[in-house]
Design an enzyme around this catalytic site. Sequence first.
Site, PDB file in Angstrom:
ATOM      1  N   CYS A   1       0.815  -1.227   0.000  1.00 34.46           N
ATOM      2  CA  CYS A   1       0.000   0.000   0.000  1.00 34.46           C
ATOM      3  C   CYS A   1       0.845   1.273   0.000  1.00 34.46           C
ATOM      4  O   CYS A   1       0.363   2.338  -0.370  1.00 34.46           O
ATOM      5  CB  CYS A   1      -0.988  -0.008   1.167  1.00 34.46           C
ATOM      6  SG  CYS A   1      -0.210   0.166   2.777  1.00 34.46           S
TER       7      CYS A   1
ATOM      8  N   CYS B   1      -1.385   3.802   1.212  1.00 34.16           N
ATOM      9  CA  CYS B   1      -1.020   4.341   2.526  1.00 34.16           C
ATOM     10  C   CYS B   1       0.351   5.002   2.426  1.00 34.16           C
ATOM     11  O   CYS B   1       1.039   4.862   1.415  1.00 34.16           O
ATOM     12  CB  CYS B   1      -0.999   3.217   3.565  1.00 34.16           C
ATOM     13  SG  CYS B   1       0.285   1.994   3.257  1.00 34.16           S
TER      14      CYS B   1
END
Length: 292
Positions: A111, A192
């Site tokens: 991510c 992320c």
Amino acid sequence: MADCSKRKKLCYCLLLCFLVAGITGGAIGIYKWYRSGLNRWHGPGSTPDFQDIIEDRCYNYTQRIRPDSRSRNCQEIKQAFMSAFISKDPCKATKEDYRRLIDLADPTVPCNKRVLWSKTKELAREYAKLRGLVTLEDTLLGFLADRLHWCGEPGSPDLNTWSCPDWEKDCRTNYRSVFWEVLSERFAESACGTVQVLLNGSLENAFDEMSIFGRVEAPNLKPMVTLQVWLVHDPGKPPRDSCSGSSIKKLKSILSERNVRFICRDNLRVHHEKRWTGRNTSWNQDCREKYQ
Ligand code: N1C
């Protein structure tokens, strides 16, 4: 008597000629009508051998490129892709149509290593590769569909290879656009850490609100993610947009509403001669320092 049979023969001959001409004319008419139906959209038609390409790419990806995804079932993935749009109205795609496909081939890329782009695709891919990061085309579904076109026809088991709906001229809910939107949304919302995006500063609006990055990815980044914008410029052209330009300001305001942190690097000149000027020098040699 002989005269009469001659005339009869002539009559039969003429009748036969009319019949043949009528049937041929009819067949040509039906073919033209059928073709004009298939030709009614303004976008390119489905890529020839679409199914085979999907299957080949799937085996290539799961066996060679990412052997950790070897357990994926390429036959099932191909079937799910086809049944998402085959026999359906090409302008009535929904996210739901792709649900099974997405479930079968959900991406497993980290991510915190994602690179987004808008109007800078090839450059972004090389940038990502150089730094061990990933673009959507590095995921299985992005890899399968990259540069392909596809659409079906209601009631037909075949792909329409003549034309497919164009996002602007025909309909936004076409199967190709919805596919990239679904994938892009998931790619952005599950990102992320720091997400990079390469935007094209040689365009008047480097940030285009109507692009997939603008309408799907930027508004779906999670709060507390940092978006690092790289404004890349074509050295052959004067820069037309900058980090202080109105399009980037708009992007900044979309992100601040979502609590996404924002960094913009301006005037990043692209020294990748091969991409922008056609000269065959390598990114590794020429550009590494510029991007570190
Ligand atoms: O509309 P865009 O770019 O802003 O979309 C790019 C953005 C990227 O960050 C990707 O993550 O959205 C994702 N994406 C693709 O990965 C992709 N591959 C191929 C979106 N679209 C993608 N395509 C096709 O290119 C698709 O048909 C779409 O319409 C274009 C987007 O190109 P763009 O305008 O340069």
